[in-house]
Design an enzyme around this catalytic site. Structure first.
Site, PDB file in Angstrom:
ATOM      1  NE  ARG D  25      -3.507  -0.145   2.845  1.00 33.11           N
ATOM      2  CZ  ARG D  25      -4.635   0.093   2.604  1.00 33.11           C
ATOM      3  NH1 ARG D  25      -5.421  -0.746   2.195  1.00 33.11           N
ATOM      4  NH2 ARG D  25      -5.281   1.146   3.270  1.00 33.11           N
ATOM      5  CG  ASP D 128      13.356 -16.616  18.493  1.00 30.37           C
ATOM      6  OD1 ASP D 128      12.503 -16.928  19.057  1.00 30.37           O
ATOM      7  OD2 ASP D 128      14.345 -17.173  17.732  1.00 30.37           O
TER       8      ASP D 128
END
Lengths: 289, 289, 289, 289
Positions: D25, D128
């Site tokens: 976009r 993580d």
């Protein structure tokens, strides 16, 4: 029976896609072609069909809503509308229709069957759970768990304040969803379409609870014919009971969601099993045309 | 510093209990006694204190709301009220106060500090996330995820109908929650207190979307000063755009819940660490009285 | 019947607290005192009782686990143990026991009833759903929705990788939970205690799926008598099928949680209704001692 | 800059799709064409590109996983592999690459940039949360909330039994997820890759807790290099501490899900804003080739 149509109609219910998928797979296994009809009876009238094969239903089992879309069709309530619908059935060479929907869907369908001899099977799917003759409609469990979950979340915070909470759940003419989630969630009061509202009485009972040490209360309200009515009820109740209140309107939260009536698929499979047999033996639960 | 009070004030936010717990445990580890003040400033004025030891905070880390309860206290906005509050601080022999709350809480607290020399530390906790100088307040993440989850659920069902959905989230003077959940959820439009509503413009943009093939749209609305206002907005928009609409009002769903700002505890610990040092060294971040 | 004991035994199931609460409230309404027995049969043997009044059950309806705690009691399997249990019943002046649990609980209870004439009613509560003669046990719906939710979450990510996913659900001797969640979630394969595992066959079927374009597959495994066995199965399957795999072990996630069998309370109320009548009329479904 | 490629690499993280969507976009708004590269570096080597327009990203914002798929590519670790990748960049006429991934992704990318002068921007996305120089990676919030939610559910049931619970979360070389969810969830112990395991010490501390009245404990374990290791740890701990234990392995539950790092989109937009400017002004944060 070689070819059937499947459509979803009325309010969408979580699990409708799982049911469509079960229909297609049962059809595949039994040698019956399954054609999708888009936008319920409106699409049936307009002849909007689409093929439903293994690819079309892939990764849809967990989606809320319905891949066939749904609508309410005023035209289907006219004899003319139903004539067009019957024409689609004939032109698409459908030996029968599988209707996934609620009370209104089946009512409309039964007129179609009577007038034009269209063979039908209906799978109850409605978060209102208001289909006669079935314990649980597809979608009800999900909607009830959604409502219950909301009640539980609010209970958490309710204890921090001295307050009245209104939780508005779906249910235009049926208070079943409000009843089950309200009881399971331990709501103090229920307001359902089946009973007229007696605010003075409700206020009196709530006051009783406060008198024995409750510091907050939850009222579950079925939306009835005016979604958002809880705001008005909260306002009106203030005349009888001076207590701050807050409102939650669950609305379409209850329709969406990935959880769905757990047994949607197994339910659908059972319903459809006769279909499989009939396609082999030429007879069965599915009414022959 | 041997003894401090902790209170929660203003709207409750998920994670407040985790923060209280962190305060007590940090106190225990640093040899500082922690006393709970019930019902925010109202309780401080009335002298409603309670001991907070290891037992009091057991199994509270995941609870929404606040075990100390909260309130809004008009009396605290008067000089007299604050005088009574300062008296409680003295009588309970509190060397300082830990305030868990939002903008209003800190504003009130700072006057107390000025007038009566009460030592204060504030931990930002507000689902509005409108405390200056901090990235994320305790509770905002939970509220934002709650709102986002609702948008996602509705998107599921939105595609089944041609419809406009309004999702009303909290935010009286701040549109932060609406902004973040609306962007993350891909909402088509936002209505927030910081901007005046231009329905004609919104309708025009929604129509544009429909023109390029969208079949449904989601508008996230901050409740502003009138919870339930989405129903009115939906009604008014109908003048500009003929499109069925549905409303969800999340209300206190956003405050409850077990999820909470993940780093509530670590945040609280960091804030409180100076306290621990000061109790040993007689100096530190905590302002001395 | 003036006074009964209630206990929870075996594995805990979500909804047990709702059931205890329903028992107490039904008792209160019918003039029957309800006494809690802690830690199931083990507590019954040791005489660990506690009063259960309106306060004890407040804010418990939505809690997972059981406020009465539960245990497995080898001693209760001996005649001696049951003699002690019967003694507790007599000394606590209990006219009967309400057992909330599964198959094992009822089996043990029925011996107690036979040997010592203790009056019993059992409310099925088990996430295994393996109690004969009942459609749904309290807790099963929650556990099934938990498992289903996990399958749905994994499906999301499954499509991003070419991978095999194992989802291990509960079920020592019963594959019901695996079956229902697996079908509803559209799992490719099921491994349940009722069937011996044929890895070669499973691998062949999975390969078939890959051949027609599937890029990932989900295998639902009932934990059987060795929780964590999915890791071994995944390892063994690698001999037949070269495909990276990942394992999820849901374990007690399925027992906790706030969602619970929606009709827990209504179920409990229906079961207990006779009790109320019998307390008035001196007769009813509850077997007289 | 007229045309860029976007790829997702390494383990998938919730929010990756939201980020892809934001890239497309932003590109559309700034006149930059965005091309998708499938399966990370593996697809880059093989030249697997796909156009990404408004339609391709519709209804993906809330999906877990990544519509571009991901992989780990050993070939990309060779100079030859990277040469092929650079060739794809040239043949597809990409002025640069947007990398969505974690530490390994960026490390590999930086070699590609050095060797072949490919212009790169990286958006940190990793459950993580181990990317240097950023507070929160896309996906971490969702994964942490997932883990936290699991801990909360288990706590519910933990109190019903005297038991030790192990909750295994992701984290091969990083214990960040275990740390944050463990602290926020009030876990009794953490086992993370950054510290060697001292079972005797852990057992001693757990026993201390039992001595002061705790009846259950939760240990959060980062999976490290051996998913399922919690079963072994539970087994080994039994030598030091006689206490029944149960294990939950969250695995890919943490990657899927609809919740996702709330600010994924806004994060992505900010990162990409320079891109927009550079496309206008011919200069900016995006390094020129």
């Amino acid at each position: 029976m070689k070819r059937i149509g499947v459509l979803t109609s009325g309010g969408d219910a979580p699990g409708m896609n799982a049911c469509i998928r079960a229909a297609v797979r049962t059809g595949l296994a039994g040698g019956v072609e399954v054609v999708g009809v888009r936008r319920g009876y409106a699409g049936l009238i307009e002849g909007e069909t689409m093929p439903l094969d293994r690819t079309a239903i892939r990764n849809t089992i967990h989606l809320g809503g319905t891949i066939l879309e749904t609508s309410r069709s005023p035209e289907f309530q006219t004899r003319e509308g139903r004539a067009k619908a019957a024409e689609t059935v004939q032109q698409a060479e459908l030996d029968g229709l599988l209707l996934i929907g609620g009370d209104g869907t089946f009512h409309g369908g039964s007129i179609l069957a009577e007038e034009w001899g269209v063979a039908l099977i209906g799978v109850p799917a409605s978060i209102d759970n208001d289909v006669y003759g079935t314990d649980y409609c597809i979608g009800f469990d999900t909607a009830a768990n959604c409502a219950l979950n909301a009640i539980d979340r609010i209970r958490d915070t309710a204890r921090s304040h001295d307050r009245l909470f209104f939780v508005e759940v779906m249910g235009r003419e049926s208070g079943y969803l409000a009843l089950e989630s309200g009881i399971a969630g331990g709501a103090e009061e229920l307001i359902i379409p089946e009973e007229s509202i007696a605010l003075a009485k409700i206020a009196a009972r709530l006051e009783e609870g406060l008198a024995i040490g409750k510091k907050s209360a939850i009222v579950v309200v079925a939306e009835g014919d005016r979604p958002g009515r809880s705001f008005e009820i909260a306002e009106s109740l203030r005349e009888y009971l001076e207590f701050e209140s807050r409102v939650v309107v669950l609305g379409h939260l209850q329709r969406g969601g990935r959880l769905r009536y757990v047994t949607a698929c197994s339910a659908a499979s059972s319903v459809l099993r006769p279909l499989r047999h009939s396609s082999k033996a030429g007879a069965g639960a599915w009414p022959e045309r």
